[in-house]
Motif scaffolding. Structure first.
Motif, PDB file in Angstrom:
ATOM      1  N   TYR A 144       6.497  -1.709  -9.177  1.00 58.30           N
ATOM      2  CA  TYR A 144       5.054  -1.449  -9.201  1.00 58.30           C
ATOM      3  C   TYR A 144       4.578  -1.231 -10.638  1.00 58.30           C
ATOM      4  O   TYR A 144       3.625  -1.864 -11.099  1.00 58.30           O
ATOM      5  CB  TYR A 144       4.729  -0.224  -8.334  1.00 58.30           C
ATOM      6  CG  TYR A 144       3.265   0.151  -8.344  1.00 58.30           C
ATOM      7  CD1 TYR A 144       2.383  -0.386  -7.412  1.00 58.30           C
ATOM      8  CD2 TYR A 144       2.762   1.045  -9.291  1.00 58.30           C
ATOM      9  CE1 TYR A 144       1.035  -0.057  -7.424  1.00 58.30           C
ATOM     10  CE2 TYR A 144       1.426   1.381  -9.310  1.00 58.30           C
ATOM     11  CZ  TYR A 144       0.556   0.831  -8.375  1.00 58.30           C
ATOM     12  OH  TYR A 144      -0.778   1.160  -8.403  1.00 58.30           O
ATOM     13  N   ALA A 200       1.909   1.759  -3.460  1.00 62.54           N
ATOM     14  CA  ALA A 200       0.789   2.214  -4.289  1.00 62.54           C
ATOM     15  C   ALA A 200       0.500   3.691  -4.035  1.00 62.54           C
ATOM     16  O   ALA A 200       0.191   4.443  -4.962  1.00 62.54           O
ATOM     17  CB  ALA A 200      -0.451   1.372  -4.019  1.00 62.54           C
ATOM     18  N   LEU A 201       0.638   4.114  -2.786  1.00 71.64           N
ATOM     19  CA  LEU A 201       0.396   5.534  -2.480  1.00 71.64           C
ATOM     20  C   LEU A 201       1.478   6.407  -3.115  1.00 71.64           C
ATOM     21  O   LEU A 201       1.180   7.428  -3.737  1.00 71.64           O
ATOM     22  CB  LEU A 201       0.342   5.757  -0.966  1.00 71.64           C
ATOM     23  CG  LEU A 201       0.101   7.214  -0.524  1.00 71.64           C
ATOM     24  CD1 LEU A 201      -1.228   7.745  -1.065  1.00 71.64           C
ATOM     25  CD2 LEU A 201       0.135   7.342   0.994  1.00 71.64           C
ATOM     26  N   LEU A 202       2.746   5.989  -2.990  1.00 74.17           N
ATOM     27  CA  LEU A 202       3.832   6.746  -3.636  1.00 74.17           C
ATOM     28  C   LEU A 202       3.601   6.814  -5.141  1.00 74.17           C
ATOM     29  O   LEU A 202       3.746   7.862  -5.760  1.00 74.17           O
ATOM     30  CB  LEU A 202       5.190   6.070  -3.385  1.00 74.17           C
ATOM     31  CG  LEU A 202       5.831   6.192  -2.007  1.00 74.17           C
ATOM     32  CD1 LEU A 202       7.206   5.545  -2.028  1.00 74.17           C
ATOM     33  CD2 LEU A 202       5.950   7.655  -1.585  1.00 74.17           C
ATOM     34  N   GLN A 227       2.070  -3.381 -13.694  1.00 71.48           N
ATOM     35  CA  GLN A 227       0.760  -2.883 -14.138  1.00 71.48           C
ATOM     36  C   GLN A 227       0.511  -3.330 -15.573  1.00 71.48           C
ATOM     37  O   GLN A 227       1.416  -3.267 -16.402  1.00 71.48           O
ATOM     38  CB  GLN A 227       0.700  -1.341 -14.075  1.00 71.48           C
ATOM     39  CG  GLN A 227       0.885  -0.773 -12.684  1.00 71.48           C
ATOM     40  CD  GLN A 227      -0.102  -1.320 -11.676  1.00 71.48           C
ATOM     41  OE1 GLN A 227      -1.288  -1.441 -11.976  1.00 71.48           O
ATOM     42  NE2 GLN A 227       0.386  -1.683 -10.499  1.00 71.48           N
ATOM     43  N   ASP A 229      -2.128   4.467 -12.879  1.00 71.52           N
ATOM     44  CA  ASP A 229      -1.323   3.252 -12.955  1.00 71.52           C
ATOM     45  C   ASP A 229      -0.274   3.297 -14.066  1.00 71.52           C
ATOM     46  O   ASP A 229       0.208   2.263 -14.525  1.00 71.52           O
ATOM     47  CB  ASP A 229      -2.200   2.000 -13.143  1.00 71.52           C
ATOM     48  CG  ASP A 229      -2.930   1.642 -11.862  1.00 71.52           C
ATOM     49  OD1 ASP A 229      -2.420   1.980 -10.773  1.00 71.52           O
ATOM     50  OD2 ASP A 229      -4.003   1.031 -11.947  1.00 71.52           O
ATOM     51  N   GLU A 237      12.953   3.214  -2.661  1.00 70.82           N
ATOM     52  CA  GLU A 237      11.613   3.622  -3.124  1.00 70.82           C
ATOM     53  C   GLU A 237      11.545   3.610  -4.647  1.00 70.82           C
ATOM     54  O   GLU A 237      10.541   3.186  -5.230  1.00 70.82           O
ATOM     55  CB  GLU A 237      11.274   5.015  -2.585  1.00 70.82           C
ATOM     56  CG  GLU A 237      10.950   5.002  -1.090  1.00 70.82           C
ATOM     57  CD  GLU A 237      10.874   6.397  -0.470  1.00 70.82           C
ATOM     58  OE1 GLU A 237      10.297   6.505   0.615  1.00 70.82           O
ATOM     59  OE2 GLU A 237      11.400   7.376  -1.070  1.00 70.82           O
ATOM     60  N   SER A 252       0.935   6.723  -6.782  1.00 71.88           N
ATOM     61  CA  SER A 252      -0.246   7.459  -7.240  1.00 71.88           C
ATOM     62  C   SER A 252       0.101   8.874  -7.701  1.00 71.88           C
ATOM     63  O   SER A 252      -0.580   9.435  -8.551  1.00 71.88           O
ATOM     64  CB  SER A 252      -1.324   7.482  -6.144  1.00 71.88           C
ATOM     65  OG  SER A 252      -0.908   8.266  -5.040  1.00 71.88           O
ATOM     66  N   ARG A 269       0.824  -1.209   0.000  1.00 70.21           N
ATOM     67  CA  ARG A 269       0.000   0.000   0.000  1.00 70.21           C
ATOM     68  C   ARG A 269       0.853   1.252   0.000  1.00 70.21           C
ATOM     69  O   ARG A 269       0.518   2.247  -0.627  1.00 70.21           O
ATOM     70  CB  ARG A 269      -0.858   0.044   1.255  1.00 70.21           C
ATOM     71  CG  ARG A 269      -1.869  -1.014   1.308  1.00 70.21           C
ATOM     72  CD  ARG A 269      -2.381  -1.032   2.701  1.00 70.21           C
ATOM     73  NE  ARG A 269      -3.685  -1.641   2.736  1.00 70.21           N
ATOM     74  CZ  ARG A 269      -4.599  -1.359   3.643  1.00 70.21           C
ATOM     75  NH1 ARG A 269      -4.348  -0.482   4.577  1.00 70.21           N
ATOM     76  NH2 ARG A 269      -5.748  -1.947   3.613  1.00 70.21           N
ATOM     77  N   GLN A 270       1.968   1.190   0.742  1.00 66.82           N
ATOM     78  CA  GLN A 270       2.857   2.348   0.772  1.00 66.82           C
ATOM     79  C   GLN A 270       3.360   2.644  -0.641  1.00 66.82           C
ATOM     80  O   GLN A 270       3.361   3.791  -1.086  1.00 66.82           O
ATOM     81  CB  GLN A 270       4.033   2.075   1.721  1.00 66.82           C
ATOM     82  CG  GLN A 270       4.981   3.251   1.882  1.00 66.82           C
ATOM     83  CD  GLN A 270       4.327   4.455   2.571  1.00 66.82           C
ATOM     84  OE1 GLN A 270       3.895   4.367   3.698  1.00 66.82           O
ATOM     85  NE2 GLN A 270       4.230   5.576   1.859  1.00 66.82           N
TER      86      GLN A 270
END
Ligand SMILES: Cc1cc2nc3c(=O)[nH]c(=O)nc-3n(C[C@H](O)[C@H](O)[C@H](O)COP(=O)(O)OP(=O)(O)OC[C@H]3O[C@@H](n4cnc5c(N)ncnc54)[C@H](O)[C@@H]3O)c2cc1C
Lengths: 435, 106
Positions: free
Chosen positions: B99, B32-34, B103, B45, B92, B36, B29-30
């Motif tokens: 990430y 996915a938040l970054l 997609q 995405d 990160e 976004s 989730r961390q």
């Protein structure tokens, strides 16, 4: 479970508790399209405002947790963006190209969209009252109402005056009015733009507007001039703007700052005249007053604004520091050093959406991070930008990295940045409204 | 006695793996938040628009080395990505590369 516009607080609380107790909450952060959420039965989040912040919040709440019941309140069926409205003023784009609907939110993400205005908020009862009389309850509320004009800030500049001397700082009718005035302007006319002191929506916006209108003049009003009367001595990307003005427009654009007597104190809109702090009178052919601003009125009604007229928030979550369970994003907030931009409103909404999910589930808060890139077009093929990444340090929003476009750069760089500006617009509109 | 310790062992194991699962979900989730924030120029995405190349579904190793090159000012064509990449740690940037590699393309 079908959603009615009025659910009692206790019922939605029960749903919440049941969900938590059953351990049935498995939000799918970052997962694919959730499909229709019309059977959603999770906690209820109401979002007020369908602009950059609100539409993004509604979408990402559903992406992070498809089972949430998300209701978006926005009076307009079509949203016109301020970004690229300066291109409309310059005759380079049509209104349709900055118009967006709520179809993706409704049809793809299962957000319930209600076209009404929120009139009042009862924070204790967790209730929102709409102008059609309906009342909605919420477990969490998101406000992204944007700005309201301070109609009492400049003598003579009220709602009626804005019909003669538009602000065009909320896109729509005002944009079209200013465009018509520019088209009808005499060939050797003077366009005056009065720019406010900080903070205000879109710090580079007035200067991009002056640039693109100067570009329009070079094509259609060869002898016309642009005069910017400014209530401050420094502005966003000032060095980049002024050297580009010199390069592209010579002395067509004149900027007068605060210490040069640039602050407009009084407006006579019908005569298109302004008076500055030390009594100079300037007469315009077309007068554009970008007035001082404050958070959208509903923020006052919710009790989240402070004496500044803006909304202080907890930087980690964007929850109001004054009222529990109300999250505020976008221009309405105090979030310096972040600017009041659409880009920022969008990324703040994502951080708030994630924080709401964490708080409803009782899972640890994620680390907040935001980005911003504000492109400005000096002409349709000449772009400059300011870009930053922000994080939280010692409970303050801080700059993690970033800066301006280089002061000296070849024309190809400026052209590339203009192309990226168009590309950015399409991407953020797609991310926010789906098209 | 044996039964009791076995039971204890399974409970401990179950709890640890639940904890690990929760940590893993939290990390996902961390990221996915970054990620976004990237959508504002690269589409939701990373599925791309007009001029900007889509980043969704590109190989993770390529994305990661590009991001690192931006961060360390080693990318000649950079306009804003150099200014942005410096706001993220190398770890990160790797997580973001993974990430977007995962997609689906448009
Ligand atoms: C000329 C100009 C150019 C700009 N260019 C850029 C740019 O290039 N890049 C950029 O990032 N930003 C740009 N901006 C800034 C950008 O427009 C704002 O920062 C952005 O709109 C803020 O988003 P928001 O959600 O806070 O408010 P908004 O987008 O204004 O959305 C607020 C919404 O809330 C609704 N609302 C208000 N009150 C209520 C209520 N009581 N009930 C229900 N709904 C309500 C309104 O109808 C509106 O739809 C520009 C601004 C201007 C003026």
């Amino acid at each position: 479970m079908t959603r009615s516009t009025t659910a009692s607080l206790s019922a939605s609380r029960r749903t919440l508790l049941k969900g938590l107790g059953a351990g049935a909450l498995l939000p799918l952060i970052g997962c694919g399209p959730p499909g229709s959420g019309n059977d959603a039965s999770g906690p209820r989040v109401v979002v007020v405002g369908g602009g950059f912040g609100g539409a993004t919040a509604a979408k990402y709440l559903k992406r992070f947790w498809p089972n949430l019941q998300v209701t978006l309140i926005e009076p307009n069926k079509v949203f016109h963006t301020c970004p690229f409205s300066n291109l409309v003023l310059a005759g380079e784009r049509r209104m349709e190209s900055i118009a967006h609907s709520y179809d993706e939110l409704k049809n793809h993400y299962g957000v319930q969209v209600i076209h009404a205005r929120a009139d009042d908020i009862d924070p204790d009862g967790h209730r929102v009252t709409l102008d059609n009389g309906d009342r909605l309850t919420y477990d969490r509320l998101v406000l992204s109402p944007g700005i309201d004009i301070r109609w009492d800030a400049i003598e003579g500049y009220d709602r009626a005056a804005a019909e003669h001397a538009p602000h065009a700082w909320m896109a729509g009718d005002q944009t079209q009015l200013l465009r018509r005035q520019l088209e009808g302007m005499p060939d050797d006319g003077v366009f005056i733009l009065s720019a406010p002191a900080d903070p205000f929506r879109c710090p580079p916006g007035p200067y991009e507007r002056a640039s693109l209108i100067a570009h329009y003049f070079t094509q259609h009003k060869p002898r016309a001039k642009v005069l910017i009367l400014d209530a401050k001595d420094n502005f966003s990307k000032q060095g980049l703007f002024t050297s580009a003005w010199q390069e592209l427009y010579g002395d067509r654009i004149e900027w007068v700052g605060l210490s040069g007597d640039g602050a407009v104190m009084r407006v006579d809109a019908e005569r298109r005249e302004v008076e500055t702090e030390f009594g100079s009178i300037h007469k315009a052919s077309v007068l554009n007053v970008v007035p001082p601003q404050k958070a959208g009125l509903i923020a006052d009604r919710a009790g989240v604004t402070d004496a500044s007229g803006w909304v202080p928030v907890n930087p980690n979550t964007f929850e109001s520091t004054q009222v529990k369970d109300i999250y505020v994003v976008g221009d309405a907030t105090v979030a310096a050093p972040m600017p009041k931009s659409g880009f920022v409103a969008n990324t703040q909404a994502k951080v708030a959406a994630a924080a709401i999910v964490s708080s409803l589930e009782g899972t640890p808060l994620l680390e907040a991070r935001w980005a911003n890139t504000c492109y400005s077009l000096i002409n349709p093929e000449y772009g400059i930008s300011v870009a930053h990444v922000y994080n939280v340090q010692n409970d303050q929003i801080s700059i993690a990295s970033g800066g301006l476009s280089p002061g000296q750069a070849p024309g190809t760089t400026r052209r590339l940045e203009a192309e990226y500006a168009y590309s950015w617009y399409n991407a953020i509109a797609q991310d926010t409204w789906g098209s | 006695m044996i039964m009791r310790s076995l039971l204890l062992l399974t409970t401990v194991l179950a709890l640890t793996s639940q904890g690990a699962l929760a940590d893993e979900r939290q990390a996902e989730r961390q990221t996915a938040l970054l990620a976004s924030s990237c959508a504002n120029c690269h589409g939701t995405d990373g599925r791309g628009t007009m001029t900007l190349a889509a980043i969704a579904g590109r190989p993770a190793s390529i994305l990661e080395s590009q991001l690192l090159a931006f961060k360390h000012d080693e990318s000649a064509g950079a306009t804003v990505m150099d200014r942005i990449a410096q706001g993220y740690s190398d770890d990160e940037l790797k997580a973001l590369a993974d990430y977007f590699a995962n997609q689906p393309e448009l």
